[in-house]
Design an enzyme around this catalytic site. Structure first.
Site, PDB file in Angstrom:
ATOM      1  CG  HIS A  18      -1.903  -1.076   1.310  1.00 56.23           C
ATOM      2  ND1 HIS A  18      -2.049  -1.857   2.440  1.00 56.23           N
ATOM      3  CD2 HIS A  18      -2.801  -1.544   0.418  1.00 56.23           C
ATOM      4  CE1 HIS A  18      -3.009  -2.745   2.232  1.00 56.23           C
ATOM      5  NE2 HIS A  18      -3.477  -2.586   1.002  1.00 56.23           N
ATOM      6  CE  LYS A  42     -12.136  -7.677   3.663  1.00 57.79           C
ATOM      7  NZ  LYS A  42     -11.415  -6.854   2.696  1.00 57.79           N
ATOM      8  NE  ARG A  91      -2.332  -8.225  -4.037  1.00 58.08           N
ATOM      9  CZ  ARG A  91      -2.983  -8.942  -3.161  1.00 58.08           C
ATOM     10  NH1 ARG A  91      -2.399  -9.326  -2.064  1.00 58.08           N
ATOM     11  NH2 ARG A  91      -4.231  -9.298  -3.350  1.00 58.08           N
ATOM     12  CB  SER A 129      -4.238  -7.113   4.341  1.00 55.49           C
ATOM     13  OG  SER A 129      -3.815  -5.842   3.914  1.00 55.49           O
TER      14      SER A 129
END
Length: 160
Positions: A18, A42, A91, A129
């Site tokens: 990030h 979430k 990514r 993460s």
């Protein structure tokens, strides 16, 4: 005049990936708003307030960076913040497929808002993460994947 970009995400936790996206995008925009999504569907390790505080510590002294939280659709948040750009990091190909679908929906919902993709640096292309949390949960330092202050917070969260 350049644009204001919203960089949305859960940032749970904020990683070096990030940070790399912000570092590289920073000279391209007048301002970057880091929009911490507060997603009720979430389950987050860190509260929105904790994530905000960690990111503030990491980016202390940076100019033209705003850190905020939001709920709801990113395009609605962009309109509220007068931003016409959504900044996203990619990514891998799997990220592209997912992000591309979201960008197409966003374009239908808000044709005036563009999605700006930056490819992750090779060094951070594997950092997620979710993986970082799993490694930290087992007592291992993740200092190569997250800023030091985040590494400390992770280890404290899992191991007191």
């Amino acid at each position: 005049m350049r644009a204001v970009a919203v960089y949305p995400g859960s940032f749970d936790p904020f990683t070096n990936g990030h940070l790399d996206i912000i570092r590289r995008a920073h000279p391209l925009f007048d301002k970057i708003i880091i929009g911490i999504a507060n997603n009720s569907n979430k389950s987050s390790l860190f509260s929105a307030e904790e994530r905000t505080q960690l990111i503030e510590k990491v980016l202390h002294g940076w100019e033209n960076i705003e850190i905020d939280t939001f709920q709801g659709l990113t395009v609605d948040y962009c309109r509220k913040k007068n931003s016409r750009v959504i900044l996203r990091g990619l990514r891998a190909v799997t990220d592209f497929d997912y992000e591309y679908a979201i960008s197409l929906m966003n374009k239908k919902l808000a044709p005036e808002i563009e999605t700006f993709f930056l490819m992750a640096d090779n060094e951070y292309s594997f950092v997620s993460s979710t993986i970082v949390k799993e490694v930290a949960r087992h007592g291992r330092a993740v200092s190569n994947q997250v800023p030091d202050v985040v590494n400390e917070a992770l280890l404290k969260k899992f191991h007191g």
